[in-house]
Structures are given as structure tokens and as C-alpha cells.
Design a protein around this motif. Structure first.
Motif, mmCIF file in Angstrom:
data_model
loop_
_atom_site.group_PDB
_atom_site.id
_atom_site.type_symbol
_atom_site.label_atom_id
_atom_site.label_comp_id
_atom_site.label_asym_id
_atom_site.label_seq_id
_atom_site.Cartn_x
_atom_site.Cartn_y
_atom_site.Cartn_z
ATOM 1 N N TRP A 147 54.054 44.755 82.039
ATOM 2 C CA TRP A 147 54.015 45.647 80.681
ATOM 3 C C TRP A 147 52.727 45.993 80.028
ATOM 4 O O TRP A 147 52.653 47.074 79.448
ATOM 5 N N LEU A 148 51.562 45.130 80.240
ATOM 6 C CA LEU A 148 50.341 45.604 79.608
ATOM 7 C C LEU A 148 49.832 46.625 80.107
ATOM 8 O O LEU A 148 49.362 47.713 79.735
ATOM 9 N N PRO A 178 55.130 39.547 84.309
ATOM 10 C CA PRO A 178 55.987 40.343 83.565
ATOM 11 C C PRO A 178 54.869 40.911 82.461
ATOM 12 O O PRO A 178 54.977 42.014 82.056
ATOM 13 N N GLN A 179 54.305 40.154 81.980
ATOM 14 C CA GLN A 179 53.201 40.231 80.813
ATOM 15 C C GLN A 179 52.128 41.144 81.248
ATOM 16 O O GLN A 179 51.789 42.260 80.586
ATOM 17 N N VAL A 180 51.698 41.026 82.557
ATOM 18 C CA VAL A 180 50.599 41.884 83.017
ATOM 19 C C VAL A 180 51.147 43.099 83.435
ATOM 20 O O VAL A 180 50.672 44.329 83.114
ATOM 21 N N ILE A 224 56.129 33.910 83.953
ATOM 22 C CA ILE A 224 55.673 34.128 82.526
ATOM 23 C C ILE A 224 54.595 35.311 82.759
ATOM 24 O O ILE A 224 54.497 36.214 82.073
ATOM 25 N N ILE A 225 53.490 35.200 83.513
ATOM 26 C CA ILE A 225 52.326 35.740 83.595
ATOM 27 C C ILE A 225 52.545 37.214 84.210
ATOM 28 O O ILE A 225 52.166 38.317 83.602
ATOM 29 N N GLN A 278 52.231 28.073 79.697
ATOM 30 C CA GLN A 278 51.595 29.292 79.521
ATOM 31 C C GLN A 278 50.823 29.914 80.856
ATOM 32 O O GLN A 278 50.994 30.986 80.885
ATOM 33 N N ARG A 283 53.522 31.409 86.731
ATOM 34 C CA ARG A 283 53.656 32.528 87.554
ATOM 35 C C ARG A 283 54.807 33.381 86.816
ATOM 36 O O ARG A 283 54.537 34.693 86.990
#
Length: 134
Positions: free
Chosen positions: A15-16, A11-13, A8-9, A3, A6
């Protein structure tokens, strides 16, 4: 721990932030002006309604004052008529001459029938009360 990796985090940040800024731009440029126009229109409508309500209340109080003045002036005229005519003077109930009062009322009714509209006279409710009743 996967979780906190680096890869994974980030791209999520990313797109957020992209979705949040697009949502913010859409809200501020399209929906917020419409919302503010609606609020201003409602505020103006409330202000206009308050002005109209105050004008109506002022007219109502003016009309009430005029009506009160007319009633008082006509009441004084009626009092003068009663005081000038001895047959209508009811200061002493034992000396009251009802025959003269009946004759005056009948003359007034006859003149009203001759010179007034009968529908208006039919709408007037007359209730007779005896002076001696308690």
C-alpha cells in the motif's frame, strides 16, 4: 516480535508503493505542468518589464540630453542678447544704469502681458535681489 512478521510487512509495503505511485502520477500530470506554466509566465513578465524599464531609461536619458542641449543653446542666445545690449551688460557694477534695465524689463513685461497668457505669467515667481547685497 509481531512488528517484523512477514504477514504484516508485505501489505504495508504494497500500500505504501501504491499510494506513493498514485501521488507521484497525480503531481507530475496535473500540478507540475500548471506550476511550470506559472514559472514561465513569471519569467516572461520579468523579461518584458526589464525591456520596458530599459526603454524608459533610454527615453529619459535622450530627453535629458535634448533638454540640456536646448538649455545651452538658449543660454547662449541670452548671453548674446546681454552682450549686445549695453544697458544689460553687468560687467562693471559701479557704472550700472538701473534706469535703462528697468525700462527694458517693463517693456518685456508689457509685451508678455499683451501677447501671452496671464495665467502663465502668474505662475512665474520673480525674486529681485540687489547686486550690491552680500
Amino acid at each position: 516480535m509481531p512488528q517484523l512478521d512477514r504477514i504484516i510487512i508485505f501489505p504495508q509495503v504494497f500500500w505504501l508503493l501504491v499510494i506513493f505511485t498514485m501521488f507521484y502520477i497525480i503531481l507530475t500530470h496535473f500540478f507540475l505542468p500548471r506550476f511550470l506554466k506559472a514559472l514561465k509566465a513569471r519569467k516572461e513578465i520579468v523579461k518584458i518589464n526589464e525591456l520596458e524599464a530599459s526603454l524608459v531609461s533610454e527615453r529619459s536619458t535622450d530627453n535629458q540630453a535634448k533638454l540640456r542641449f536646448l538649455l545651452l543653446s538658449h543660454l547662449s542666445i541670452v548671453k548674446k542678447i546681454f552682450s549686445m545690449n549695453s544697458a544689460l551688460n553687468i560687467s562693471n557694477a559701479k557704472i550700472l544704469n538701473t534706469q535703462a534695465v528697468d525700462e527694458l524689463v517693463s517693456v518685456m513685461v508689457k509685451n508678455s502681458i499683451l501677447f501671452c497668457n496671464s495665467q502663465i505669467l502668474d505662475s512665474i515667481c520673480i525674486k529681485v535681489r540687489s547686486i550690491y547685497s552680500k
